[in-house]
Design a protein around this motif. Structure first.
Motif, PDB file in Angstrom:
ATOM      1  N   ILE A 110     -59.056 -83.931  11.737  1.00  0.00           N
ATOM      2  CA  ILE A 110     -59.748 -84.349  12.949  1.00  0.00           C
ATOM      3  C   ILE A 110     -58.879 -84.091  14.173  1.00  0.00           C
ATOM      4  O   ILE A 110     -59.364 -83.676  15.229  1.00  0.00           O
ATOM      5  N   MET A 111     -57.580 -84.301  14.023  1.00  0.00           N
ATOM      6  CA  MET A 111     -56.652 -84.109  15.135  1.00  0.00           C
ATOM      7  C   MET A 111     -56.313 -82.639  15.377  1.00  0.00           C
ATOM      8  O   MET A 111     -55.624 -82.299  16.341  1.00  0.00           O
ATOM      9  N   GLY A 112     -56.776 -81.756  14.481  1.00  0.00           N
ATOM     10  CA  GLY A 112     -56.578 -80.322  14.687  1.00  0.00           C
ATOM     11  C   GLY A 112     -55.430 -79.704  13.931  1.00  0.00           C
ATOM     12  O   GLY A 112     -55.082 -78.550  14.184  1.00  0.00           O
ATOM     13  N   GLN A 113     -54.835 -80.457  12.991  1.00  0.00           N
ATOM     14  CA  GLN A 113     -53.730 -79.899  12.202  1.00  0.00           C
ATOM     15  C   GLN A 113     -54.121 -79.842  10.728  1.00  0.00           C
ATOM     16  O   GLN A 113     -54.731 -80.771  10.206  1.00  0.00           O
ATOM     17  N   GLN A 114     -53.749 -78.733  10.091  1.00  0.00           N
ATOM     18  CA  GLN A 114     -54.073 -78.553   8.682  1.00  0.00           C
ATOM     19  C   GLN A 114     -52.855 -78.548   7.775  1.00  0.00           C
ATOM     20  O   GLN A 114     -52.989 -78.446   6.562  1.00  0.00           O
ATOM     21  N   GLY A 115     -51.661 -78.639   8.336  1.00  0.00           N
ATOM     22  CA  GLY A 115     -50.461 -78.630   7.510  1.00  0.00           C
ATOM     23  C   GLY A 115     -49.243 -78.963   8.342  1.00  0.00           C
ATOM     24  O   GLY A 115     -49.327 -79.180   9.558  1.00  0.00           O
ATOM     25  N   ARG A 116     -48.094 -79.012   7.694  1.00  0.00           N
ATOM     26  CA  ARG A 116     -46.849 -79.319   8.381  1.00  0.00           C
ATOM     27  C   ARG A 116     -45.740 -78.422   7.852  1.00  0.00           C
ATOM     28  O   ARG A 116     -45.803 -77.951   6.711  1.00  0.00           O
ATOM     29  N   ILE A 117     -44.747 -78.221   8.683  1.00  0.00           N
ATOM     30  CA  ILE A 117     -43.577 -77.435   8.301  1.00  0.00           C
ATOM     31  C   ILE A 117     -42.360 -78.342   8.358  1.00  0.00           C
ATOM     32  O   ILE A 117     -42.114 -79.017   9.364  1.00  0.00           O
ATOM     33  N   MET A 118     -41.610 -78.381   7.269  1.00  0.00           N
ATOM     34  CA  MET A 118     -40.430 -79.226   7.184  1.00  0.00           C
ATOM     35  C   MET A 118     -39.173 -78.381   7.404  1.00  0.00           C
ATOM     36  O   MET A 118     -39.123 -77.205   7.033  1.00  0.00           O
ATOM     37  N   LYS A 119     -38.167 -79.015   8.013  1.00  0.00           N
ATOM     38  CA  LYS A 119     -36.901 -78.352   8.301  1.00  0.00           C
ATOM     39  C   LYS A 119     -37.123 -77.040   9.063  1.00  0.00           C
ATOM     40  O   LYS A 119     -36.589 -75.988   8.714  1.00  0.00           O
ATOM     41  N   GLY A 120     -37.940 -77.137  10.091  1.00  0.00           N
ATOM     42  CA  GLY A 120     -38.273 -75.950  10.863  1.00  0.00           C
ATOM     43  C   GLY A 120     -37.183 -75.556  11.845  1.00  0.00           C
ATOM     44  O   GLY A 120     -36.416 -76.392  12.315  1.00  0.00           O
ATOM     45  N   ARG A 121     -37.165 -74.283  12.146  1.00  0.00           N
ATOM     46  CA  ARG A 121     -36.272 -73.772  13.191  1.00  0.00           C
ATOM     47  C   ARG A 121     -36.988 -72.648  13.928  1.00  0.00           C
ATOM     48  O   ARG A 121     -37.745 -71.870  13.325  1.00  0.00           O
ATOM     49  N   ILE A 122     -36.761 -72.577  15.224  1.00  0.00           N
ATOM     50  CA  ILE A 122     -37.439 -71.588  16.061  1.00  0.00           C
ATOM     51  C   ILE A 122     -36.710 -70.259  15.958  1.00  0.00           C
ATOM     52  O   ILE A 122     -35.498 -70.179  16.189  1.00  0.00           O
TER      53      ILE A 122
END
Length: 394
Positions: free
Chosen positions: A161-173
């Motif tokens: 509902i909030m517009g997110q379908q997943g997450r990324i852990m320990k991310g870096r740009i």
């Protein structure tokens, strides 16, 4: 017809409910890259800090996002690297990035990840990218899970509902565009400045509550303290909503009126101020509802019309539901509009038929009306209701 917009809103809500109840199964889960190392790209829609394993973790929300195919990672990195070298003051750079992403977003997407349009990234880095910038984030992908037992929290539906379908852990740009949304970035930095002031004025526990109440920062709020507010039926105090607009917006409006500022200028300034405040705090459903009603209240006085609470509530509900109809299943949306229905429908009926109109009576009845109108929401989402919340809400 006295309230045609209210009737239109009821018809639309009924139609949406029929569609929602007619669906089979829950929210779609995009788990094809689950637990894989991926590179996601998208616009920075929001950023904040959250408590994760006892420490503050930077979190960014990507919108209009994709999981990149391996062959396209280098191509997009090169494009973003080139855009970074162009001076940020040049507006054509921003347009070029938007046009490129609009034209190529589906081409660079990894096969089987078409359902992913928003991603929450838990970052290892301390430095946050600018709001509105196009970034690439590398990390381990985790899909949200559906509820498997009655009463269990359905993460896939809630975040969908909030517009997110997943997450990324320990991310870096790995790459970022040189252009960004300067207006929203300045508001974010001002919010961080105010957050530092609250940290300097209060101890850690009280500062987290004040930041939630004033700035919309709920990520650093202690989980046990948040549960205490919820269990006592006063969790809405932590939401940015009509209370803030009543104090800040109407306070500013009254001050400018006393200073004899022309009405049109007064209203424009107040509407602009509240828009900046709402954008700075995230413009959640409660804030958007209150902002639309606030704008209609001011404009009604300007054009010589009578302000109607229920009509303003209906307009704000239609604006939210036209963008995302599934908000009808969101607890925050239902709590916010349920409380307004209690004040606008239940309270006048009780006052007219059972009680007088004394100030003390109205205060008590207002709390009781809000509690009764939100009772079904409490029972549906939390399976319990604190009766003493009527007193606490006074």
């Amino acid at each position: 017809m006295r309230r045609p917009l209210c009737l239109l809103g009821l018809v639309y809500v009924a139609a949406v409910w029929l569609v929602i109840f007619g669906r089979t199964g829950g929210a779609a889960v995009c788990d094809s890259p689950d637990r894989e190392q991926v590179v996601a790209a998208g616009y920075v829609d929001w950023k904040e800090y959250r408590l994760s394993q006892g420490k503050k973790t930077p979190v960014i929300y990507l919108s209009d996002a994709v999981i990149l195919s391996t062959s396209q990672v280098t191509v997009l990195e090169q494009f973003l690297s080139d855009s970074e070298k162009i001076p940020r003051q040049k507006l054509h750079t921003s347009r070029a990035v938007r046009d490129f992403w609009r034209a190529n977003r589906e081409k660079v997407r990894k096969e089987g990840t078409e359902g992913i349009k928003g991603v929450i990234c838990y970052m290892e880095e301390v430095n946050m990218p600018e709001m509105g910038s196009l970034v690439m984030v590398q990390g381990s992908y985790r899909a949200f899970t559906q509820a498997t037992n009655p009463g269990e929290f359905d993460a896939a539906s809630y975040y969908g509902i909030m517009g997110q379908q997943g997450r990324i852990m320990k991310g870096r740009i790995t790459a970022a565009s040189g252009c960004f949304d300067g207006f929203r970035e300045r508001l974010y930095r001002f919010r961080e400045y105010l957050s530092l002031l609250l940290d300097a004025c209060y101890d850690e526990a009280d500062a987290s509550v004040m930041k939630a109440m004033l700035l919309g920062e709920k990520g650093t709020l202690d989980a046990q303290l948040k549960e205490l507010y919820r269990a006592n039926g006063i969790i809405h105090i932590l939401a940015i909503s009509g209370l803030h607009l009543s104090i800040i917006g109407m306070g500013c409006h009254g001050l400018l009126h006393r200073m004899r500022v022309p009405s049109a200028v007064n209203i424009i300034l107040c509407i602009g101020l509240m828009y900046c405040y709402g954008t700075m705090t995230g413009m959640g459903t409660s804030m958007l509802r209150a902002y639309v009603m606030f704008v209609m209240h001011l404009l009604a006085g300007l054009i010589g019309r009578t302000y109607d609470l229920l009509t303003a509530m209906t307009v704000s509900a239609l604006i939210i539901l036209l963008q995302q109809p599934l908000y009808l299943q969101h607890s925050g949306f239902l709590f916010s509009f349920g409380a307004v229905c209690g004040i606008g429908i239940l309270l006048p009926a009780v006052e007219r038929n059972l009680f007088g109109k004394g100030r003390v009576q109205k205060m008590v009845l207002s709390g009781a009306a809000i509690s009764m109108s939100t009772l079904p929401v409490y029972l549906c989402f939390y399976y319990e209701f604190p009766p003493y919340s009527v007193v606490l809400n006074l």
